[in-house]
Design an enzyme around this catalytic site. Sequence first.
Site, PDB file in Angstrom:
ATOM      1  N   GLY A  11       0.819  -1.216   0.000  1.00 58.29           N
ATOM      2  CA  GLY A  11       0.000   0.000   0.000  1.00 58.29           C
ATOM      3  C   GLY A  11       0.850   1.262   0.000  1.00 58.29           C
ATOM      4  O   GLY A  11       2.085   1.210  -0.105  1.00 58.29           O
ATOM      5  N   SER A  35      -5.995  -6.003  -2.032  1.00 57.94           N
ATOM      6  CA  SER A  35      -7.361  -5.486  -2.145  1.00 57.94           C
ATOM      7  C   SER A  35      -7.338  -3.989  -2.437  1.00 57.94           C
ATOM      8  O   SER A  35      -8.281  -3.440  -2.978  1.00 57.94           O
ATOM      9  CB  SER A  35      -8.149  -5.760  -0.858  1.00 57.94           C
ATOM     10  N   ASN A  36      -6.234  -3.310  -2.080  1.00 53.25           N
ATOM     11  CA  ASN A  36      -6.158  -1.866  -2.383  1.00 53.25           C
ATOM     12  C   ASN A  36      -4.747  -1.481  -2.818  1.00 53.25           C
ATOM     13  O   ASN A  36      -4.238  -0.435  -2.441  1.00 53.25           O
ATOM     14  CB  ASN A  36      -6.580  -1.049  -1.152  1.00 53.25           C
ATOM     15  N   SER A 125      -4.220   6.525  13.636  1.00 54.84           N
ATOM     16  CA  SER A 125      -4.589   7.708  12.868  1.00 54.84           C
ATOM     17  C   SER A 125      -5.004   8.841  13.799  1.00 54.84           C
ATOM     18  O   SER A 125      -5.580   8.603  14.867  1.00 54.84           O
ATOM     19  CB  SER A 125      -5.772   7.349  11.976  1.00 54.84           C
ATOM     20  N   TYR A 149     -14.528   3.817  11.147  1.00 52.70           N
ATOM     21  CA  TYR A 149     -13.095   3.617  10.883  1.00 52.70           C
ATOM     22  C   TYR A 149     -12.280   4.015  12.124  1.00 52.70           C
ATOM     23  O   TYR A 149     -11.409   3.264  12.588  1.00 52.70           O
ATOM     24  CB  TYR A 149     -12.681   4.449   9.662  1.00 52.70           C
ATOM     25  N   LYS A 153      -9.735   1.826  14.795  1.00 53.30           N
ATOM     26  CA  LYS A 153      -8.356   2.183  15.168  1.00 53.30           C
ATOM     27  C   LYS A 153      -8.215   2.224  16.693  1.00 53.30           C
ATOM     28  O   LYS A 153      -7.228   1.747  17.253  1.00 53.30           O
ATOM     29  CB  LYS A 153      -7.969   3.546  14.568  1.00 53.30           C
ATOM     30  N   PHE A 178      -1.001  11.936  10.769  1.00 53.70           N
ATOM     31  CA  PHE A 178      -1.851  13.048  10.344  1.00 53.70           C
ATOM     32  C   PHE A 178      -2.157  12.866   8.836  1.00 53.70           C
ATOM     33  O   PHE A 178      -2.747  11.858   8.497  1.00 53.70           O
ATOM     34  CB  PHE A 178      -1.256  14.380  10.808  1.00 53.70           C
ATOM     35  N   ASN A 199      -9.089  12.043  -0.839  1.00 58.61           N
ATOM     36  CA  ASN A 199      -8.131  12.953  -0.196  1.00 58.61           C
ATOM     37  C   ASN A 199      -7.717  14.077  -1.131  1.00 58.61           C
ATOM     38  O   ASN A 199      -7.743  13.934  -2.351  1.00 58.61           O
ATOM     39  CB  ASN A 199      -6.874  12.187   0.241  1.00 58.61           C
ATOM     40  N   ARG A 231      -4.941  21.547   7.762  1.00 53.53           N
ATOM     41  CA  ARG A 231      -4.538  20.180   8.128  1.00 53.53           C
ATOM     42  C   ARG A 231      -3.021  20.100   8.243  1.00 53.53           C
ATOM     43  O   ARG A 231      -2.295  20.941   7.734  1.00 53.53           O
ATOM     44  CB  ARG A 231      -4.994  19.173   7.057  1.00 53.53           C
TER      45      ARG A 231
HETATM   46  N1  NAD Z   1      -3.224   7.300   4.193  1.00 54.85           N
HETATM   47  C1  NAD Z   1      -3.710   7.950   5.242  1.00 54.85           C
HETATM   48  O1  NAD Z   1      -4.139   9.099   5.114  1.00 54.85           O
HETATM   49  C2  NAD Z   1      -3.736   7.312   6.618  1.00 54.85           C
HETATM   50  C3  NAD Z   1      -3.917   8.129   7.729  1.00 54.85           C
HETATM   51  C4  NAD Z   1      -3.955   7.556   8.990  1.00 54.85           C
HETATM   52  C5  NAD Z   1      -3.805   6.177   9.140  1.00 54.85           C
HETATM   53  N2  NAD Z   1      -3.644   5.399   8.028  1.00 54.85           N
HETATM   54  C6  NAD Z   1      -3.498   3.943   8.220  1.00 54.85           C
HETATM   55  O2  NAD Z   1      -2.254   3.530   7.685  1.00 54.85           O
HETATM   56  C7  NAD Z   1      -2.346   2.201   7.171  1.00 54.85           C
HETATM   57  C8  NAD Z   1      -1.842   2.185   5.752  1.00 54.85           C
HETATM   58  O3  NAD Z   1      -2.604   3.124   4.994  1.00 54.85           O
HETATM   59  P1  NAD Z   1      -2.324   3.409   3.469  1.00 54.85           P
HETATM   60  O4  NAD Z   1      -2.699   4.834   3.203  1.00 54.85           O
HETATM   61  O5  NAD Z   1      -1.010   2.909   3.079  1.00 54.85           O
HETATM   62  O6  NAD Z   1      -3.488   2.507   2.834  1.00 54.85           O
HETATM   63  P2  NAD Z   1      -3.438   1.518   1.591  1.00 54.85           P
HETATM   64  O7  NAD Z   1      -4.834   1.095   1.339  1.00 54.85           O
HETATM   65  O8  NAD Z   1      -2.651   2.119   0.485  1.00 54.85           O
HETATM   66  O9  NAD Z   1      -2.586   0.294   2.212  1.00 54.85           O
HETATM   67  C9  NAD Z   1      -3.177  -0.742   2.960  1.00 54.85           C
HETATM   68  C10 NAD Z   1      -2.732  -2.046   2.327  1.00 54.85           C
HETATM   69  O10 NAD Z   1      -3.280  -3.127   3.068  1.00 54.85           O
HETATM   70  C11 NAD Z   1      -3.784  -4.093   2.176  1.00 54.85           C
HETATM   71  N3  NAD Z   1      -4.861  -4.777   2.903  1.00 54.85           N
HETATM   72  C12 NAD Z   1      -6.068  -4.296   3.274  1.00 54.85           C
HETATM   73  N4  NAD Z   1      -6.761  -5.221   3.930  1.00 54.85           N
HETATM   74  C13 NAD Z   1      -5.974  -6.332   3.988  1.00 54.85           C
HETATM   75  C14 NAD Z   1      -6.136  -7.627   4.541  1.00 54.85           C
HETATM   76  N5  NAD Z   1      -7.263  -7.984   5.176  1.00 54.85           N
HETATM   77  N6  NAD Z   1      -5.117  -8.509   4.439  1.00 54.85           N
HETATM   78  C15 NAD Z   1      -3.958  -8.165   3.797  1.00 54.85           C
HETATM   79  N7  NAD Z   1      -3.767  -6.954   3.249  1.00 54.85           N
HETATM   80  C16 NAD Z   1      -4.758  -6.052   3.344  1.00 54.85           C
HETATM   81  C17 NAD Z   1      -4.256  -3.327   0.949  1.00 54.85           C
HETATM   82  O11 NAD Z   1      -4.259  -4.112  -0.233  1.00 54.85           O
HETATM   83  C18 NAD Z   1      -3.217  -2.202   0.879  1.00 54.85           C
HETATM   84  O12 NAD Z   1      -2.118  -2.566   0.064  1.00 54.85           O
HETATM   85  C19 NAD Z   1      -3.791   1.788   7.340  1.00 54.85           C
HETATM   86  O13 NAD Z   1      -3.878   1.038   8.534  1.00 54.85           O
HETATM   87  C20 NAD Z   1      -4.515   3.111   7.484  1.00 54.85           C
HETATM   88  O14 NAD Z   1      -5.696   2.968   8.243  1.00 54.85           O
HETATM   89  C21 NAD Z   1      -3.594   5.926   6.771  1.00 54.85           C
END
Ligand code: NAD
Length: 339
Positions: A11, A35-36, A125, A149, A153, A178, A199, A231
Amino acid sequence: MARILLTGGAGFIGSHTAAVLLERGYDVVLLDDFSNAARDVPERLRRVTGVSLPLIEADIRDEAAMAAALAAFPVDAVIHFAAKKAVGESEADPLSYYDSNIVGTVRLLTAMHRAGVDRIVFSSSATVYGEPDVCPITEAAALRVTNVYGRTKLVMEGMITDLVRTGTLKAAAILRYFNPVGAHPSGLIGEDPRGVPANLMPYLCQVAEGRHPHLNVFGDDYPTHDGSGVRDFIHIMDLAEAHEAALRRVLARDGDFTVNLGTGTGYSVLDMVKAFASATGVKVPYEIVPRRPGDVAACYADPTMAANLLGWHATRGIETMCRDAWRWQSKVALTNQAP
Ligand SMILES: NC(=O)c1ccc[n+]([C@@H]2O[C@H](COP(=O)([O-])OP(=O)(O)OC[C@H]3O[C@@H](n4cnc5c(N)ncnc54)[C@H](O)[C@@H]3O)[C@@H](O)[C@H]2O)c1
């Protein structure tokens, strides 16, 4: 050097953290269910770092798969990014968020416990603060979740700190992010949201590319310096480097800690539009539209705790954030247009 498993490692934040860890000599194992995330992220990481990473395609809710992964790759710690993260979707389908985030984390923690892996860095988060009473926000601020969500967390934070308190885990870092933006300076990895981005930065880039006619600025009557929402945008490479600093502490010391990861400076939506124009030469058209329900006027971190505990602070400014985001987005646009 330590070997680290990154759940959700393909991700946005996971892939940049993988790049930093590899540059600093760690062994990294990626685990993702895609999945993402795009399938070519591991190959892009190889081009950035010169290292072919072991990749496990699995869902964290599959405890047998987690056990097999930890048996095949004994690790010193896990950085747990994998989660669903869209606030709107979490309100529309809460049970799938409880399942992916909470049940998934229980399964992962169980497999870790059985495999004797007792150190974790966890992606939380700033959403756990809800509408803050004061800014900057310290880690001692009241926790008030306002959506499903955020609830997941907070539950996961509580589970992990319980496990440290009870001796089930030896060490944990809870990282409250953040607003991560930008991309790796190579332009080879970045944020690649599916569908219309929720976003600001990816949307701004897509308007710059001509995929949307203009940017909607939600409200210009907030009590901020220019009326638009403020922000704490943090460059993804600063955030990735903070993970390495947190990991070092988690590997070296028992106990748990919770830190905000932000710059400590709030910028408004209109500041970002201006910075984007000056960093990239592209002026993005925008329209002021009514406020969105649930949005707060200002939200930015007090990053003192991270500086004290981790010796880390963010160094990249908003023009670098915009330039790097745009470099990545323009390459994605080219790839998407390729025959
Ligand atoms: N991007 C933001 O703004 C932000 C802010 C605060 C917290 N977060 C947290 O940081 C973490 C990473 O965020 P990100 O922005 O990289 O998101 P992202 O969606 O790009 O990365 C998450 C990854 O986890 C994988 N994934 C999801 N569910 C899964 C499962 N059940 N099993 C295996 N893989 C799975 C997805 O395929 C993806 O590659 C998350 O926990 C998110 O909640 C993100």
